[in-house]
Design a protein around this motif. Structure first.
Motif, short mmCIF file in Angstrom:
data_model
loop_
_atom_site.label_atom_id
_atom_site.label_comp_id
_atom_site.label_asym_id
_atom_site.label_seq_id
_atom_site.Cartn_x
_atom_site.Cartn_y
_atom_site.Cartn_z
N TRP A 135 16.19 2.69 19.17
CA TRP A 135 17.68 2.08 19.25
C TRP A 135 18.04 2.74 20.74
O TRP A 135 19.08 1.17 20.96
CB TRP A 135 18.13 2.75 18.02
CG TRP A 135 18.63 4.54 18.64
CD1 TRP A 135 18.40 5.18 18.52
CD2 TRP A 135 19.91 4.90 18.68
NE1 TRP A 135 18.55 6.98 19.56
CE2 TRP A 135 19.93 5.82 18.96
CE3 TRP A 135 21.67 3.89 18.24
CZ2 TRP A 135 21.87 6.46 18.92
CZ3 TRP A 135 22.42 4.62 18.36
CH2 TRP A 135 22.45 6.14 19.16
N ASN A 172 18.65 -0.99 22.52
CA ASN A 172 18.90 -2.22 22.06
C ASN A 172 20.35 -2.78 23.22
O ASN A 172 20.68 -1.35 23.46
CB ASN A 172 19.76 -1.61 20.67
CG ASN A 172 20.21 -2.64 19.30
OD1 ASN A 172 18.89 -3.88 18.97
ND2 ASN A 172 21.33 -3.44 19.94
N LEU A 223 21.94 -2.03 13.37
CA LEU A 223 21.03 -3.67 12.44
C LEU A 223 19.88 -2.86 12.61
O LEU A 223 19.02 -2.52 12.89
CB LEU A 223 21.65 -4.56 12.91
CG LEU A 223 22.80 -5.09 13.94
CD1 LEU A 223 23.19 -6.87 14.96
CD2 LEU A 223 24.11 -5.20 12.10
N GLN A 224 19.06 -3.50 11.35
CA GLN A 224 17.63 -4.00 11.19
C GLN A 224 17.01 -4.52 12.13
O GLN A 224 15.88 -4.38 12.17
CB GLN A 224 17.45 -3.48 10.28
CG GLN A 224 17.98 -3.04 9.04
CD GLN A 224 18.06 -1.69 9.45
OE1 GLN A 224 16.79 -1.38 8.93
NE2 GLN A 224 18.90 -0.66 8.81
N LYS A 225 17.81 -5.38 12.46
CA LYS A 225 16.41 -6.45 14.00
C LYS A 225 16.94 -5.42 14.70
O LYS A 225 18.16 -5.54 15.50
CB LYS A 225 16.85 -7.43 13.62
CG LYS A 225 16.59 -8.32 14.06
CD LYS A 225 16.60 -10.11 14.63
CE LYS A 225 16.29 -10.84 15.40
NZ LYS A 225 14.46 -10.83 15.04
N PHE A 226 16.20 -5.81 15.68
CA PHE A 226 16.31 -5.04 17.03
C PHE A 226 16.57 -6.28 18.22
O PHE A 226 16.29 -7.30 18.40
CB PHE A 226 14.24 -4.71 17.34
CG PHE A 226 14.76 -3.51 19.17
CD1 PHE A 226 15.32 -2.91 19.56
CD2 PHE A 226 13.80 -4.30 20.03
CE1 PHE A 226 15.56 -2.76 20.46
CE2 PHE A 226 14.12 -3.85 21.66
CZ PHE A 226 14.26 -2.84 22.32
N GLU A 227 17.72 -5.38 19.01
CA GLU A 227 17.78 -6.88 20.38
C GLU A 227 17.83 -5.86 21.42
O GLU A 227 18.96 -4.82 21.88
CB GLU A 227 19.40 -6.97 19.57
CG GLU A 227 20.10 -8.00 18.62
CD GLU A 227 20.95 -8.34 18.39
OE1 GLU A 227 21.62 -7.38 18.65
OE2 GLU A 227 21.67 -9.07 17.29
#
Length: 426
Positions: free
Chosen positions: A265, A268, A277-281
């Motif tokens: 995390w 990110n 968010l549950q999607k890694f950026e």
């Protein structure tokens, strides 16, 4: 070297009086009646590092969870802050360094990201005398990809004491996908020709990474000029960051678009990190390769130490390191060679790191005898006493006294009274 030095007892005092870095010694915690020669394994505590650590403790006591928000989020973004201080020391941009995790985890992170095996190109090239944690990590990575270690890990054999760069280049066959090597060897202090090896790897489109753990803080390195793919290094040796202080990872900006092999995390994007968010950026700089929350108490000492290094100047540090280790080798040659001691590291300045490798058939027992006399060295199998006169806090007089103590130990054979039952911790 014989013309450069004298071996009289007044000469080291002359050298100390003319040492432009000598005043930094007062900013370290030195033990009375002790000669510390282990800075290549764990650097001494400085008052600058202590101040930084105590400042973080005060912030924690005063602010609690608000510590992450003080000073424009400095501690939440501590890796960025420290990377800027460190960037000049390795010749890169601050956004290409993440101060995070430990060296072995950072090897896993870089390799899991950049190792992209194919049917024809899947081997990782290493050597057989590097510090073993690097090898353990590489073997773990190939096993995770479903390969047999014996097939996928290609080993350059050491001939004698030193690795030959031409042997490394010869081993860069078309089936090699990635290379990991040390800049300075921990046992022999040999410096590999990074430029020669890195250029050869790039010509063959092989990913090249370096372990700088025995180099940063002691040896001039310019990763930007080398244009390598990645590097790792610890910060508790010459950088004096403290026991187990947070390590560093360099990722060449040409790889910023790649998604980390080990995502977490704290890698990110800052803009969406706390949206959870549950999607890694992925954050597209080296800090995107962080995994978890910054280890503030393991990072804080490094802040004070890096500022001290910038004040002293790495070129000045390297100049003194070469000079004081050359003085130690001169004294070994003139006073100890008749008692079975030899120098096990390269002699040329451009080929050796910041420590001297003293070899003797009774090295282990002699190292214990040194400890009993107030000297702090370390021992490495089979016969090496590693001695590190560190530029910022070791005096020439200490080097002279060290050799006198060694001379007394071997003349009187006092080491023969010591058991050879080996405790390998330092």
């Amino acid at each position: 070297m014989d013309k450069q030095f004298q071996d009289g007892s007044n000469y080291p005092i002359f050298l100390d009086n003319n040492d432009s870095l000598g005043h930094f010694r007062q900013r370290f915690y030195l033990k009375k009646n002790s000669i510390y020669m282990c800075g290549n394994s764990l650097g001494l505590a400085s008052k600058d590092a202590e101040e930084s650590i105590l400042n973080v403790l005060d912030m924690w006591k005063e602010e609690g969870i608000k510590i992450w928000n003080v000073e424009e989020n400095k501690y939440h973004l501590y890796s960025i802050h420290l990377a800027i201080l460190m960037a000049e020391m390795v010749g890169v941009d601050g956004d290409e360094i993440a101060v995070t995790a430990c060296t072995t985890v950072n090897i896993h992170q870089a390799v899991s990201t950049l190792y992209k095996p194919t049917n024809d190109r899947y081997k990782i090239l290493v050597d057989d005398i590097n510090f073993p944690t690097d090898r353990y990590a590489i073997e773990s990575q190939v096993k995770l990809r479903g390969y047999e270690i014996e097939d996928a890990v290609k080993i350059v054999k050491c001939k004698g004491k030193f690795i030959d760069e031409d042997d490394v280049i010869e081993a860069m066959t078309p089936d090699v996908a990635l290379i990991l090597l040390p800049t300075v060897y921990y046992r022999s202090a040999q410096i590999l020709d990074m430029k020669k090896i890195s250029e050869a790897a790039k010509k063959r489109n092989i990913i090249i990474g370096w372990d700088l753990s025995h180099a940063v803080g002691s040896v001039d390195v310019n990763l930007k000029e080398l244009d390598i793919d990645f590097a790792v290094w610890c910060t508790y040796k010459y950088l004096n960051g403290g026991p187990g202080s947070t390590a560093s990872l360099y990722i060449n900006r040409k790889h910023f678009h790649q998604v980390p092999g080990l995502a977490g995390w704290h890698g990110n994007k800052a803009e969406t990190q706390f949206k959870l968010l549950q999607k890694f950026e992925h954050r597209h700089d080296a800090t995107g390769w962080q995994i978890g929350t910054p280890h503030l108490l393991s990072m804080a000492g490094l802040e004070g130490s890096l500022k001290l290094f910038l004040e002293a100047g790495l070129k000045n540090i390297r100049k003194k390191s070469l000079h004081i280790t050359a003085y130690l080798m001169f004294l070994v040659d003139t006073k100890l060679s008749g008692y079975g001691f030899t120098i096990g590291n390269p002699r040329d300045d451009e080929r050796r790191g910041g420590h001297v490798c003293l070899e003797h058939d009774e090295s282990y027992r002699i190292s214990l005898a040194l400890k009993a006399r107030g000297v702090v060295p370390d021992f490495r199998d089979p016969n090496v006493i590693r001695l590190s006169p560190t530029a910022l806090y070791t005096s020439y007089e200490e080097v002279y006294r060290l050799v006198d103590i060694l001379l007394d130990i071997v003349r009187n054979e006092s080491y023969k009274e010591i058991s050879d039952a080996r405790n390998m911790v330092v």
